[in-house]
Design a protein around this motif. Structure first.
Motif, PDB file in Angstrom:
ATOM      1  N   ASP A 393       0.869  -1.173   0.000  1.00  0.00           N
ATOM      2  CA  ASP A 393       0.000   0.000   0.000  1.00  0.00           C
ATOM      3  C   ASP A 393       0.909   1.227   0.000  1.00  0.00           C
ATOM      4  N   LEU A 394       0.754   2.105  -0.972  1.00  0.00           N
ATOM      5  CA  LEU A 394       1.639   3.263  -1.075  1.00  0.00           C
ATOM      6  C   LEU A 394       1.582   4.135   0.172  1.00  0.00           C
ATOM      7  N   ALA A 395       0.459   4.092   0.868  1.00  0.00           N
ATOM      8  CA  ALA A 395       0.357   4.858   2.117  1.00  0.00           C
ATOM      9  C   ALA A 395       1.332   4.329   3.164  1.00  0.00           C
ATOM     10  N   THR A 396       1.649   3.045   3.087  1.00  0.00           N
ATOM     11  CA  THR A 396       2.609   2.448   4.029  1.00  0.00           C
ATOM     12  C   THR A 396       3.986   3.069   3.867  1.00  0.00           C
ATOM     13  N   LEU A 397       4.365   3.357   2.633  1.00  0.00           N
ATOM     14  CA  LEU A 397       5.661   3.986   2.395  1.00  0.00           C
ATOM     15  C   LEU A 397       5.726   5.349   3.074  1.00  0.00           C
ATOM     16  N   GLU A 398       4.664   6.110   2.956  1.00  0.00           N
ATOM     17  CA  GLU A 398       4.629   7.432   3.582  1.00  0.00           C
ATOM     18  C   GLU A 398       4.644   7.330   5.101  1.00  0.00           C
ATOM     19  N   GLN A 399       3.875   6.380   5.625  1.00  0.00           N
ATOM     20  CA  GLN A 399       3.737   6.259   7.078  1.00  0.00           C
ATOM     21  C   GLN A 399       4.990   5.711   7.743  1.00  0.00           C
ATOM     22  N   ALA A 417      -1.328   5.826  -9.763  1.00  0.00           N
ATOM     23  CA  ALA A 417      -1.431   5.631  -8.318  1.00  0.00           C
ATOM     24  C   ALA A 417      -0.378   6.439  -7.579  1.00  0.00           C
ATOM     25  N   VAL A 418       0.818   6.498  -8.149  1.00  0.00           N
ATOM     26  CA  VAL A 418       1.912   7.237  -7.515  1.00  0.00           C
ATOM     27  C   VAL A 418       1.608   8.735  -7.465  1.00  0.00           C
ATOM     28  N   LYS A 419       0.993   9.249  -8.525  1.00  0.00           N
ATOM     29  CA  LYS A 419       0.714  10.684  -8.593  1.00  0.00           C
ATOM     30  C   LYS A 419      -0.204  11.148  -7.469  1.00  0.00           C
ATOM     31  N   THR A 420      -1.084  10.268  -6.993  1.00  0.00           N
ATOM     32  CA  THR A 420      -2.019  10.644  -5.931  1.00  0.00           C
ATOM     33  C   THR A 420      -1.487  10.313  -4.542  1.00  0.00           C
ATOM     34  N   ALA A 421      -0.333   9.641  -4.474  1.00  0.00           N
ATOM     35  CA  ALA A 421       0.259   9.287  -3.178  1.00  0.00           C
ATOM     36  C   ALA A 421       1.276  10.352  -2.767  1.00  0.00           C
ATOM     37  N   ASN A 422       1.458  10.488  -1.473  1.00  0.00           N
ATOM     38  CA  ASN A 422       2.389  11.498  -0.971  1.00  0.00           C
ATOM     39  C   ASN A 422       3.787  10.905  -0.843  1.00  0.00           C
ATOM     40  N   ILE A 423       4.318  10.438  -1.977  1.00  0.00           N
ATOM     41  CA  ILE A 423       5.681   9.906  -2.008  1.00  0.00           C
ATOM     42  C   ILE A 423       6.405  10.499  -3.212  1.00  0.00           C
ATOM     43  N   LEU A 439       7.789  17.928  -7.569  1.00  0.00           N
ATOM     44  CA  LEU A 439       9.052  18.632  -7.397  1.00  0.00           C
ATOM     45  C   LEU A 439       8.896  20.125  -7.666  1.00  0.00           C
ATOM     46  N   ALA A 440       7.920  20.466  -8.480  1.00  0.00           N
ATOM     47  CA  ALA A 440       7.691  21.881  -8.795  1.00  0.00           C
ATOM     48  C   ALA A 440       7.181  22.661  -7.598  1.00  0.00           C
ATOM     49  N   VAL A 441       6.568  21.920  -6.643  1.00  0.00           N
ATOM     50  CA  VAL A 441       6.050  22.583  -5.447  1.00  0.00           C
ATOM     51  C   VAL A 441       6.860  22.227  -4.201  1.00  0.00           C
ATOM     52  N   GLY A 442       8.066  21.722  -4.386  1.00  0.00           N
ATOM     53  CA  GLY A 442       8.959  21.534  -3.245  1.00  0.00           C
ATOM     54  C   GLY A 442       9.155  20.124  -2.769  1.00  0.00           C
ATOM     55  N   GLY A 443       8.647  19.153  -3.482  1.00  0.00           N
ATOM     56  CA  GLY A 443       8.908  17.770  -3.113  1.00  0.00           C
ATOM     57  C   GLY A 443       7.916  17.256  -2.104  1.00  0.00           C
ATOM     58  N   SER A 444       8.115  15.955  -1.693  1.00  0.00           N
ATOM     59  CA  SER A 444       7.159  15.294  -0.808  1.00  0.00           C
ATOM     60  C   SER A 444       7.770  14.902   0.517  1.00  0.00           C
ATOM     61  N   ASN A 445       8.959  15.362   0.833  1.00  0.00           N
ATOM     62  CA  ASN A 445       9.594  14.988   2.092  1.00  0.00           C
ATOM     63  C   ASN A 445       8.759  15.464   3.288  1.00  0.00           C
ATOM     64  N   LYS A 446       8.789  14.650   4.335  1.00  0.00           N
ATOM     65  CA  LYS A 446       8.072  15.032   5.549  1.00  0.00           C
ATOM     66  C   LYS A 446       8.776  16.201   6.225  1.00  0.00           C
TER      67      LYS A 446
END
Length: 446
Positions: A393-399, A417-423, A439-446
């Protein structure tokens, strides 16, 4: 028919088990006595889906047995299969020491007319050499005929390939021997192609070299796609619709590995060189394949800057799913590079950990849990496309991850699927497509 198989490695064991399952009486011979004991107890040693059950079934039916003694194993055998290893020499050529030893053992122990079948992958001319070795060392005045019968088994689906293969190749100049081998394989119901010995030997090498070429070709296309903004998945799909090309072996990734393609491509280059032919195309195929894991590594290094002190997760160690084979696995080169750069590596694999440890040592952490591997990771590399990995589950990667940055060497996840995930997601031949807006808005890093 009573059949002996010399060698209980991947090819020999699968061959022996499957021949016993179609009704033949098969004895598999190996010089490793400890290995023989484990096989006699029903332990296949290697991991191959379906092999253990099939093996135990035929042991119980007394159609399959194992021996560490050539005299006992070869007694009364009408057909003897040679399925020993042909490892790579330093110059890339095939090492025939085990082949010659098997031929000598056959010569000293057979007591009746025998058909000797070579399953091992060997250079053109080897079967003639086998015939000469046997003839020189024969103890009893019997007739020996040699047949080339190359295998086309894929690790992870070898049982299926044996029972549902595309063709069975029989190479010999003896019509009676060809008939015997065809009759042995008749229950499989697979088309038989008969040819001369040299051509049968070359068919195996040429087949593997061509498939390796397709893999390196699509990987080069993937690398160009990354620079042009094209999507290699779409390119491969469009190519595969042409029935002259077909869709198989057009999946971009980290390249080929395992026991066959690397060894066989190198051996064919060396064989060509021995006959004064410079196989430029295949040399390029090998070069592309050797560099492919480093392409993903460099992509990650460019994004992260350095790896020193960072926890890096690696998902998958075996060279492909459904096997524990680590031979020429892309994970080896990738992990060695990460360790040299000072990364703290935690690697997941469901079955290949022990084999990986023998190659990579204890400089990294091994885990059979994906969640544990991902926990607090600052980047994740996907190296083997196990079903467990593809179903994350892509959410697992984020969590779980400290920074959800993923470098996917097998293109496991759909871009939508990746485009809608926060990774933050980088794959092979399509990575910029997934990250352009993020990346245009600063990336997805926590």
């Amino acid at each position: 028919m009573k059949i002996a198989v010399i060698g209980t490695g991947y090819v020999g064991l699968v061959t022996g088990v499957c021949l016993s399952d179609i009704g033949h009486t098969v004895i598999c011979i190996d010089v490793d006595q400890e290995k023989v004991k484990r096989l006699q107890s029903g332990d296949p040693i290697i991991y191959e889906p379906g092999l253990e059950d099939l093996m135990k079934k035929n042991i119980e039916k007394s159609r399959l047995s194992f021996s560490g003694n050539h005299q006992t194993g070869l007694a009364g055998a009408e057909v003897v299969y040679i399925a020993v290893g042909t490892p790579q020499n330093h110059d890339g050529s095939a090492n025939l020491n085990y082949i010659e030893a098997a031929a000598t053992d056959i010569a000293k122990n057979i007591t009746q007319d025998t058909v000797v079948v070579t399953k091992s992958t060997v250079p053109v001319g080897t079967n003639q050499h086998i015939k000469e070795v046997i003839t020189v060392n024969l103890v009893h005045p019997v007739k020996v005929t040699v047949v080339s019968n190359p295998e086309f088994l894929r690790e992870g689906s070898a049982i299926q390939d044996t029972f549902s293969g595309d063709r069975i190749v029989i190479g010999t100049d003896d019509e009676q021997a060809a008939y015997i081998i065809e009759e042995i394989n008749q229950p499989f119901g697979i088309p038989v192609y008969k040819t001369d010995i040299a051509s049968a030997e070359m068919i195996k090498y040429a087949s593997n070299a061509f498939l390796a070429t397709k893999i390196s070709f699509i990987n080069e296309i993937a690398n160009i796609c990354e620079k042009t903004g094209a999507n290699v998945d779409a390119v491969a799909a469009g190519m595969g619709l042409d029935n002259r090309i077909g869709p198989k072996f057009l999946s971009a990734g980290l390249g080929y590995g395992g026991s066959c393609f690397p060894k066989d491509t190198n051996a064919l280059v060396q064989l060509a060189g021995n006959h004064e032919h410079d196989f430029k195309l295949l040399k390029s195929v090998i070069e592309v394949n050797n560099n492919q894991p480093l392409h993903l590594f460099q992509k990650a290094k460019q994004r992260l800057g350095d790896f020193k002190g960072k926890k890096i997760a690696v998902l998958g160690l075996a060279f492909k799913p459904n096997t524990d084979d680590m031979r020429e696995a892309p994970s080896t080169l990738l992990i060695q590079q990460l360790l040299e750069e000072g990364a703290n590596v935690t690697a997941f694999d469901p079955i290949a950990i022990e084999n990986a440890r023998r190659i990579l040592g204890d400089g990294l952490t091994y885990s059979e849990s994906i969640d544990e591997t991902l926990q607090d990771a600052e980047a994740t590399f996907i190296v083997t496309d196990w079903e467990k990995v593809k179903n994350i589950d892509l959410a697992t990667l984020e969590q779980r991850m400290k920074y959800p940055i993923v470098f996917d060497g097998r293109n496991c996840f759909a871009l939508e699927a990746v485009k809608t995930a926060n990774i933050e997601y980088y794959s092979m031949g399509r990575s910029d497509i997934a990250n352009r807006e993020k990346l245009a808005v600063g990336g997805s890093n926590k």
